[in-house]
Design a protein around this motif. Sequence first.
Motif, PDB file in Angstrom:
ATOM      1  N   ARG A 236       0.829  -1.201   0.000  1.00 32.07           N
ATOM      2  CA  ARG A 236       0.000   0.000   0.000  1.00 32.07           C
ATOM      3  C   ARG A 236       0.860   1.246   0.000  1.00 32.07           C
ATOM      4  N   VAL A 237       1.829   1.259   0.872  1.00 30.44           N
ATOM      5  CA  VAL A 237       2.610   2.487   0.999  1.00 30.44           C
ATOM      6  C   VAL A 237       3.938   2.210   1.704  1.00 30.44           C
TER       7      VAL A 237
ATOM      8  N   ASN B  57       3.793   5.581  -3.009  1.00 30.28           N
ATOM      9  CA  ASN B  57       2.599   4.776  -3.235  1.00 30.28           C
ATOM     10  C   ASN B  57       2.641   4.240  -4.659  1.00 30.28           C
ATOM     11  N   PRO B  58       2.397   2.944  -4.857  1.00 27.60           N
ATOM     12  CA  PRO B  58       2.516   2.395  -6.209  1.00 27.60           C
ATOM     13  C   PRO B  58       1.560   3.047  -7.218  1.00 27.60           C
ATOM     14  N   GLU B  59       0.436   3.573  -6.746  1.00 30.73           N
ATOM     15  CA  GLU B  59      -0.516   4.164  -7.683  1.00 30.73           C
ATOM     16  C   GLU B  59      -0.315   5.660  -7.855  1.00 30.73           C
ATOM     17  N   GLU B  60      -0.024   6.331  -6.765  1.00 31.16           N
ATOM     18  CA  GLU B  60       0.046   7.794  -6.846  1.00 31.16           C
ATOM     19  C   GLU B  60       1.462   8.337  -6.802  1.00 31.16           C
ATOM     20  N   GLY B  61       2.440   7.482  -6.771  1.00 35.99           N
ATOM     21  CA  GLY B  61       3.821   7.936  -6.755  1.00 35.99           C
ATOM     22  C   GLY B  61       4.196   8.525  -5.412  1.00 35.99           C
ATOM     23  N   VAL B  62       4.922   9.642  -5.460  1.00 32.34           N
ATOM     24  CA  VAL B  62       5.402  10.263  -4.225  1.00 32.34           C
ATOM     25  C   VAL B  62       4.416  11.348  -3.787  1.00 32.34           C
ATOM     26  N   GLU B  63       4.108  11.357  -2.513  1.00 33.40           N
ATOM     27  CA  GLU B  63       3.146  12.339  -2.013  1.00 33.40           C
ATOM     28  C   GLU B  63       3.610  12.868  -0.659  1.00 33.40           C
TER      29      GLU B  63
END
Lengths: 342, 412
Positions: free
Chosen positions: B114-115, B137-143
């Motif tokens: 997940r993260v 995050n694999p879907e949203e990249g870096v946050e």
Amino acid sequence: MKKLFLFMMLFSVLHAGTKLSVVTTLSTYADIARKVGGDRVDVHAIVKGNQDAHFVRPKPSYAVMLQQADVFVTTGLDLELWAPTIIDRSGNPNIRSGQPGFVAAHDGIELLDKPTVLSRSEGGLHIYGNPHITTSPLNWKIIAENIVIGLEKNDPEGAAYYRERLKAFNEETDQRLFGAELVKLMGGPLLTRLANKGTLIQFLKSKSYKGKKMIDYLGGWMKEGLSFRGKTIVAYHKNWIYFQHLFGLHVLDYVEPKPGIPPTPRHVKSLIEEMRKQNVRVLMAANYFSAEKVNDICDKVGAVPVMVPMGVGGAPGVDDVFALADYWVAHLKKVFEQVNAK
Amino acid sequence: MYKIVSLLLLGAFCAYGQGVSADSLQARIQKLEKEIRSIKQQQEADALEKLRREAGEAANISQKDESKNKVFRTGQRSLQAINPEMSFTGDAYALSVLNGKGYNDAERSGMGYRVLGLHVQAGLDPFSLAKAVVEFNPEEGVEFAEVYVTWNNLIKGVTLTAGKFRQQFGVLNRWHDHALDQYDYPLALTTILGEEGLNQTGISVDWLMPGIWADAQTLTMQLTNGSNEQLFSGEAFSFPALLVHLKNYYDINDATYFELGLSGMSGSNDGRIGLPRRDASTVLAGVDATLFWEPVNRSHYTSFLWRSALFYADKRQSDLQIKAAGVYSYMEYRLNERWYAGLRWDYTQPFEMDNSDKSITQWAPYVTWWQSHWARFRLEYIYAAAHNTEAPDNTLRLQLTWAVGPHKHERY
């Protein structure tokens, strides 16, 4: 009469208002603070004597206690990792690290068990050294001195009063540790230095005075502790290291495979085998650990458990630091007598 | 000593022999005895002094380096000890979507993570503390999950925070998902506050109030951008949102506490452009309650937690209005040193118009096993049922959460 009573009430309220508010993490620090602070302080502790100081939840009511505190006493190492959170939440700038109201109790104590490998593979390691400093009465005197420094900073008018009480506390600690006769001969500070270095008993055995062996002048907890000096025990957690150093106890192994890691069946099995092999018949644990686990191990090897409080108030009758050390020493002595009688 | 005594006796005898009077003799004997005592005392004092000197030598630790062949080194390029306190958290899982197909629009059976969170904190200076959480995050990249600075010393009892932070709406919205007692945030929270909850940029003032009707009360006021797309203005976040939270904390006894929180929030939403403020506003309300029991001397082995919260949202945009309410309640019991078991119940209306007869209910039983303080496994089953709307699929998930470094949670 009524007026006098009202006046006394008013006086006591006003007087109470002038007391320094001291909050400590451990109940043992609180008792020492009361002993050196006397009537000039109002002391509250966060951690109970039968509670594990590692795992205290930073409740909001603790932040309220700290908000009103003039002095906050904590070990200052990585024992009470929850303390910075409640300091932050209290919003009290005077008790933050480095400020006049902050007292790091460990300052000046030679820490034992400093890790050489800083890795979680070693379990819950303490990076500065073992923080369970309250288990040696020798350290109490340094803790008391540190607390007095904190009190003086916040109540300079009371300095002479605090120093006088500190002197009395140190004298009583020395007498209870070494016995009045030996303290009179050698002085508390010198005996403390020898005990800290681990050479006291050897020195006393090798010397004579007035035609009598020096060891025969020894009294107090150190004399009582001769009955288990050099003996081997198993401990639950690495929180007795200063006590062991002072009383010359050896630890074969711990119930926890690594500090802070719950015992695994495999480790317990191997511990039991080792206890049998080495004929170790005493298991010492703080009374917040599982009595069931301790008793289970003891039953399997024919050992006797010693479950004692880590702090003041942690068992009935353990109302101050002196009663606490009495409790530790008396229980260990009794258990070794039991074991030897078997 | 024997010689001295013999000499003294001999002297006394001689004196007697010389016809000295009895009184005089007695006086001389007394004088000599005094001298003997004095000599003995001096000898004892000397012996004691010698003992003390020897003890001092035995206690001395002299490890002074006398070497003249020292090598001098600098520490000017080795200041890593004052680097920030850093830690990583990982959150991975194995999932089975129990719908016969093994997948749906949102998830697919299999393993994933997940993260990965990077948590950094350090004192900036004597006045403030900086914290940052960066999530990979694999879907949203870096946050930037959270980045903020806190001042604890401004006014006694008051803490000021500025930056991007998870907001104090109820209890759980403030937490990162790896710290939750279940895998996910409660359904009511994600449905009403948005998938990621309330996490906006602004300032927060926390006032630890003098206890009036509770053992501790904290009033929190947060003025933030209304960047939450579901509730507020989304990208047009120049319209601020105001949150107020009052926490009332009660120590029932040493082992038990109860906490009651009230939350309210208001802000303009994305209908604000071109509409009067009252016609494009969102109002949120919430109540949360926590009861926790943990005996002080058994804190390694047993505890009980009950936590519940109610969320309500009212979003208006001209003639359009969404009203939604949701609730969750969970209980968790600590079985022993490593095992916890819990059950969470969720109920929520979907966040959409005309939802008065629509709802989703979830049951989530779970067990958690702590390998150590830094690694945790959790098995959680989610059973979902819906009324007049689409229900999420039932799932079975095994979660692994871990932390390296000095990461710690400040929950109580």
